[in-house]
Design a protein around this motif. Structure first.
Motif, PDB file in Angstrom:
ATOM      1  N   ILE A  79      23.436 -18.881  -8.968  1.00  0.00           N
ATOM      2  CA  ILE A  79      23.788 -17.577  -9.523  1.00  0.00           C
ATOM      3  C   ILE A  79      25.290 -17.507  -9.813  1.00  0.00           C
ATOM      4  N   ALA A  80      26.100 -18.124  -8.950  1.00  0.00           N
ATOM      5  CA  ALA A  80      27.542 -18.149  -9.188  1.00  0.00           C
ATOM      6  C   ALA A  80      27.859 -18.885 -10.491  1.00  0.00           C
ATOM      7  N   ALA A  81      27.095 -19.951 -10.771  1.00  0.00           N
ATOM      8  CA  ALA A  81      27.304 -20.695 -12.014  1.00  0.00           C
ATOM      9  C   ALA A  81      26.775 -19.929 -13.214  1.00  0.00           C
ATOM     10  N   TYR A  82      25.715 -19.156 -13.001  1.00  0.00           N
ATOM     11  CA  TYR A  82      25.056 -18.429 -14.084  1.00  0.00           C
ATOM     12  C   TYR A  82      24.580 -17.078 -13.558  1.00  0.00           C
ATOM     13  N   GLU A 238      29.289 -25.695 -19.456  1.00  0.00           N
ATOM     14  CA  GLU A 238      29.752 -25.729 -18.067  1.00  0.00           C
ATOM     15  C   GLU A 238      28.705 -25.163 -17.112  1.00  0.00           C
ATOM     16  N   SER A 239      28.145 -23.999 -17.439  1.00  0.00           N
ATOM     17  CA  SER A 239      27.182 -23.392 -16.523  1.00  0.00           C
ATOM     18  C   SER A 239      25.882 -24.180 -16.480  1.00  0.00           C
ATOM     19  N   ALA A 240      25.465 -24.731 -17.621  1.00  0.00           N
ATOM     20  CA  ALA A 240      24.258 -25.543 -17.647  1.00  0.00           C
ATOM     21  C   ALA A 240      24.429 -26.806 -16.812  1.00  0.00           C
ATOM     22  N   ALA A 241      25.583 -27.446 -16.940  1.00  0.00           N
ATOM     23  CA  ALA A 241      25.845 -28.663 -16.172  1.00  0.00           C
ATOM     24  C   ALA A 241      25.874 -28.371 -14.677  1.00  0.00           C
ATOM     25  N   GLU A 242      26.483 -27.248 -14.290  1.00  0.00           N
ATOM     26  CA  GLU A 242      26.546 -26.898 -12.880  1.00  0.00           C
ATOM     27  C   GLU A 242      25.164 -26.576 -12.342  1.00  0.00           C
ATOM     28  N   GLY A 243      24.341 -25.907 -13.132  1.00  0.00           N
ATOM     29  CA  GLY A 243      22.976 -25.633 -12.702  1.00  0.00           C
ATOM     30  C   GLY A 243      22.180 -26.909 -12.477  1.00  0.00           C
ATOM     31  N   ALA A 244      22.315 -27.861 -13.406  1.00  0.00           N
ATOM     32  CA  ALA A 244      21.630 -29.140 -13.252  1.00  0.00           C
ATOM     33  C   ALA A 244      22.104 -29.863 -12.000  1.00  0.00           C
ATOM     34  N   ARG A 245      23.417 -29.792 -11.723  1.00  0.00           N
ATOM     35  CA  ARG A 245      23.962 -30.452 -10.531  1.00  0.00           C
ATOM     36  C   ARG A 245      23.380 -29.843  -9.260  1.00  0.00           C
ATOM     37  N   ILE A 246      23.292 -28.534  -9.183  1.00  0.00           N
ATOM     38  CA  ILE A 246      22.775 -27.864  -7.993  1.00  0.00           C
ATOM     39  C   ILE A 246      21.327 -28.259  -7.732  1.00  0.00           C
TER      40      ILE A 246
END
Length: 311
Positions: A79-82, A238-246
């Motif tokens: 949620i913080a990322a998106y 950026e937010s998509a990449a962070e979501g994938a990482r999580i």
């Protein structure tokens, strides 16, 4: 599972980046999004409450209580990322309800809901059996905790009308051959196959298209495919990449696909109007919500949805 994706930009941002309706195509698309393929993800050796599970994270996005500390921590990071994730979860749940009502109105009385997640208000069985009390629903999920919750919550349903199977979407033949499914569903008659926010947890190298093709091929003419899928088309990189990482530390990876990667899942099925569209825009009037009254921030919902029928 009926879960989530990541996004922060709207349709206009997609157009400014050289896409039509937020959709990239051509040879550059795959290269642009290679980072999202989650090739380094490995499934956990066992499902336990210490490993974030996509279904329980989704439950958290919806404000549910059937989740654990690991799920909550991962969900909060996503949620913080998106920040629009809870909105995406709600609009996905609303799409499911509208789609079930739509296909039930077309006479379909059998539903196979794969990746169901923890049953909540507006579940497939609730909507389908409100429209048609004789509707039969088979839920399929690979998390034993989800299956336990589902069986407990559905205990009061009419005998034989709702079933729960513990199985994995990556093994479609096992789902189709499962005795509980065979006893509840007649595959010689129309079925609504529900793949709502689940395919973005299946990697290309795991045979995502072949899995769906196996399921589609088993359906009788007149059957429907109800599908929603996370996409990068309306997202900031950026937010998509962070979501994938999580999600790499969760029970399944997050594989966002552009429109061109989602359309093939429908095969030669014929789309019902309005076709494959951004999630909140699938027949919003069916939920008695005029387009002008869509929830604030709906443009940031980075997912597609569609319903199509087998000729």
């Amino acid at each position: 599972m009926h879960e989530d994706t990541t996004a922060t930009a709207g349709i206009s941002a997609g157009a400014e980046n050289g896409t039509e309706n937020g959709t990239a195509d051509g040879a550059g698309t795959a290269a642009d999004w290679d980072w999202a393929r989650a090739d380094d993800w490995r499934p956990p050796t066992e499902l336990d409450t210490g490993v974030p599970h996509t279904a329980r994270m989704y439950d958290y996005y919806l404000g549910g209580k059937d989740n654990f500390e690991a799920d909550r921590k991962a969900a909060e990071a996503a949620i913080a990322a998106y920040p629009a994730l809870p909105l995406l979860a709600r609009t996905n749940r609303e799409f499911l309800g509208r789609a079930v009502e739509f296909v039930a109105g077309r006479g379909i009385r059998q539903f196979i809901d794969i990746g169901t997640g923890i049953p909540a208000v507006g579940s497939t069985s609730e909507v389908a059996q409100r429209v048609a009390p004789d509707a039969r629903v088979v839920y399929v999920d690979n998390d034993p905790i989800v299956a336990t919750h589902a069986r407990a919550l559905l205990a009061g349903h009419p005998a034989g009308h709702t079933s729960v199977i513990e199985a994995d979407l990556r093994e479609p033949a096992a789902i189709l051959d499962h005795p509980a499914l065979r006893s509840a569903v007649d595959l010689g008659e129309p079925v609504a196959l529900m793949l709502v926010a689940v395919l973005h947890f299946i990697r290309d190298e795991d045979g995502a298209e072949a899995i769906v093709r196996t399921l589609r091929d088993a359906l009788a003419p007149g059957s429907a495919l109800v599908l929603s899928h996370g996409s990068p088309d309306f997202a900031s990189r950026e937010s998509a990449a962070e979501g994938a990482r999580i999600y790499r530390s969760a029970s399944a990876p997050l594989v966002l696909r552009p429109r061109a990667g989602v359309e093939p899942f429908f095969g030669d099925f014929e789309f019902a109007g309005p076709g494959l569209v951004q999630l909140p825009l699938w027949r919003p009037e069916a939920g008695h919500v005029p387009t002008g009254e869509l929830p604030e921030g709906w443009q940031d919902v980075s997912a597609y949805a569609g319903v199509a029928f087998k000729r």
